[in-house]
Design an enzyme around this catalytic site. Structure first.
Site, PDB file in Angstrom:
ATOM      1  CD  GLU A  97      -3.153  -0.545   0.199  1.00  0.00           C
ATOM      2  OE1 GLU A  97      -3.106   0.585  -0.318  1.00  0.00           O
ATOM      3  OE2 GLU A  97      -4.043  -1.369  -0.073  1.00  0.00           O
ATOM      4  CB  SER A 155     -29.542 -32.680  51.267  1.00  0.00           C
ATOM      5  OG  SER A 155     -30.821 -33.223  51.503  1.00  0.00           O
TER       6      SER A 155
END
Length: 693
Positions: free
Chosen positions: A96, A356
């Site tokens: 680029e 429990s």
């Protein structure tokens, strides 16, 4: 002939003066133009560079657990150049803007080259935009084709170069470059297309990501694979010519299949991520104590378990280090988006009945208070506490039994007796000291709390068990990295905590699991609404809850059948080798029942001297103080406990003997106040006073 006119000669000094004047004028014009240009650049109104990025929730190792899109619906994750594969950065700049590190925002050489190619070919062949100009366009969402737009990009690019470093400009590109769909920025791109961070990329992946921002929608590999492949291959060809990749690497990259769909962003611990981001608004990055790999395995485990138990049942799991308090995994439901299971509800925070699973804590408190010992005998028989008459789950009584066996069998009557002696208020205070926030439906605690008669969350239950696992006092569970460890209040003594663990490690284990490796307890709430299993080894504690998120009963579910196998599987997925449970503390009393001190050999309440002997018969009808209208009919008696045969006395006179049933009739003692006495075969008795009209 006339004379030919001649210009008068200019003296050499005059020519020099004119040249100097022209040069001075040129310099002045140049300086003025430069100053005007410089002022023009300095006065550039720059776009905002502090763009909103996604909020990220990370695990203990920096792995992304969850991200949230920004306000415009885009995925835009914060990134720095050092977070990105250097080979990709090299490929990007060479393709680029190869003079990115040397130009001042505009590359005259690139512009001249682009113009020349356009003149020769009659069309634009390559662009002259620098990476900085592309950043200017991305920040302003501007056009590229119009001269006014191009001029604006040049001006902004020159201004950006004056105010930002090259790495800052590169960071802006890596944050804003479009990669198709809602993915903006290199990190969003690598997660969307490859499901990973951008720190390691193959040549094929890097080339595709270099090509995509030029035309992100027309080159999307999931929609236009031909265009995507052609663009990727052009990048590879140029990189090969420039020596960035070898011919072999380029050929292998060209043969690599393109991604055929955009991947979803990670959604690990979504419930916890939602919670911590809501608690810390505006914070863009939150690092948790969770381990992403463990979290993923636990989520998969619960999803598998949920598929086997039906479409409407939910489940939740927490795994924590009980030495440090760090939560390693937290799964709020089997599927965050599963509407049938109400998966959006975080069941680690939901208030449910613990069944429990509170029993071990009450036993630990009783051991700690010196009321009993694991080898103490307790009578499992009918009881009545001011109208509250608990029953064992199977409806049977076992008579005299060791507390160790009573807890392993999860009997109800022994634990209620312990709760009565401890006092429900003391039990509640101990739970709160241990870091829990239990809720009572009626306000005042009663004996039923020991059987699950309160509301509590899975996270609080794991917190309490972490205290037991850590020797009676553990750290506060925490989920955010950086928080200082803090201890809870003491739940029990180290000796009592070890005794509870020693009992629970002896429970039967699910099929295929190794025995004696973890201490654990299961629980099933009243009405089969909740199935629990919580356990620990020498380092970690895990809690599992299963049931329906809306609290609907699920007939047939039990903690032992449903949740316990998931608990043991969770330990297997947490680590390959379990940590051994610790040895007993030096002060632990380890003896048989016969060798216990006399007061500990058999459990009796503190006021036992004023109560009847253990196992005595009890007249449950008529109750004490009853007033009955018999109209000369026989009086029906109902007994509980005791040993047949029974003798009945009315007002001191025998009225029936040799009775072996526990419900029978005797002649009415007549009108007025009467006293009934029942005597069993062992000489134990009970008395009630009543009035007959």
């Amino acid at each position: 002939m006339g004379r030919v006119g001649r210009c008068p000669a200019v003296p050499p000094g005059g020519r020099w003066k004119r040249s100097a004047l022209a040069l001075a004028l040129l310099i002045a014009v140049t300086v003025t133009a430069y100053r005007s240009f410089d002022t023009w650049i300095e006065n550039t109104n720059l776009p905002l560079t502090l763009t909103e990025t996604s909020t990220e929730v990370l695990d203990r190792n920096g792995k992304l657990l969850r991200a949230y899109p920004v306000g415009d619906g885009l995925w835009r994750l914060a990134v720095q150049p050092q977070d990105v594969d250097p080979h990709f950065l090299n490929m990007l700049l060479r393709y680029e803007d190869k003079r990115f590190r040397s130009h001042s925002g505009v590359d005259p050489i690139a512009l001249i080259r682009a113009a020349g190619q356009a003149l020769r070919n009659g069309r634009a062949v390559s662009g002259g935009s620098t990476l900085t100009m592309q950043v200017a366009r991305l920040l302003e969402d501007g056009t590229t084709g119009r001269w006014s737009g191009k001029l604006r990009q040049m001006r902004v690019a020159l201004a950006l170069e004056r105010r930002l470093s090259k790495d800052q400009i590169l960071t802006l590109y890596l944050t804003h470059a479009p990669y198709g769909g809602a993915a903006e920025g290199i990190r969003a791109a690598t997660y969307s297309w490859f499901g990973k961070e951008p720190n390691r990329l193959t040549p094929a992946e890097a080339a595709l990501l270099v090509a995509l921002p030029q035309s992100p929608e027309r080159r999307r590999p999931d929609r236009f694979p031909g265009a995507a492949s052609e663009a990727r291959n052009r990048v590879l060809a140029r990189m090969q010519r420039q020596g960035i990749v070898t011919a072999e690497q380029a050929e292998a990259a060209r043969r690599t299949p393109l991604p055929h769909r955009m991947a979803a962003f990670p959604r690990l611990a979504p419930h916890l991520a939602d919670r911590v981001t809501a608690q810390h608004p505006g914070k863009r990055q939150l690092r948790l104590t969770l381990d992403g790999a463990v979290q993923s395995r636990m989520q998969q485990l619960l999803a598998e378990a949920a598929r086997s138990i039906g479409p409407r049942l939910s489940a939740a799991l927490i795994a924590a280090d009980h030495q440090t308090g760090e939560v390693l995994a937290l799964v709020g439901s089997p599927g965050y988006s599963d509407a049938q299971r109400r998966g959006f509800v975080d069941m680690t925070q939901a208030i449910r009945s613990p069944g429990s699973t509170l029993k071990p804590l009450i036993y630990g408190l009783a051991f700690d208070q010196g009321l009993a010992h694991p080898e103490t005998l307790i009578h499992d028989g009918p009881v009545n506490f001011a109208g509250y008459a608990p029953q064992n789950f199977d409806g049977e009584f076992r008579g005299d039994i060791k507390l160790r066996e009573a807890l392993q069998l999860s009997l109800n009557i022994p634990v209620v007796k312990l709760t009565q002696e401890l006092g429900p208020a003391r039990v509640m205070a101990s739970l709160r000291a241990g870091g829990a926030k239990p809720e009572l439906p009626g306000g005042a605690p009663g004996l039923a709390l020991s059987l699950g008669g309160l509301g509590i969350s899975l996270q609080d239950m794991v917190q309490l068990y972490a205290g037991l696992a850590a020797g009676g006092q553990g750290p506060v569970l925490r989920v955010l990295q950086g928080e200082a460890p803090a201890p809870t209040g003491r739940l029990t003594s180290p000796e009592a905590a070890w005794q509870v663990a020693d009992i629970l490690r002896g429970l039967p284990v699910p099929a295929g699991a190794r025995a004696d490796t973890i201490a654990y307890k299961t629980g099933t709430s009243y009405g089969h609404r909740d199935a629990w299993a919580i356990g620990w080894d020498g380092r970690h504690v895990i809690g599992v809850w299963m049931g329906r998120a809306d609290g609907t009963p699920v007939p047939g579910i039990f903690g032992g059948d449903l949740a316990a196998p998931v608990l043991f599987e969770a330990f297997g997925r947490l680590k390959p080798v379990l940590d051994p449970l610790p040895p007993p503390p030096p002060a632990t009393l380890i003896v048989s029942s016969a060798d216990l001190p006399q007061p500990l050999q058999r459990f009796r309440p503190r006021d036992a001297a004023f109560s009847g002997p253990a196992g005595a018969p009890e007249l449950i009808f008529p109750p004490e103080g009853a007033r009955l209208a018999l109209d000369d009919a026989d009086l029906t008696l109902k007994l509980r406990g005791g040993t047949a045969p029974f003798l009945v006395l009315a007002n001191g006179r025998p009225v029936l003997s040799g009775q072996r049933r526990r419900e029978f009739s005797v002649p009415s003692p007549g009108p007025g106040f009467s006293s009934l006495v029942i005597v069993d075969g062992a000489g134990r008795s009970d008395r009630v006073n009543l009035r007959i009209d």
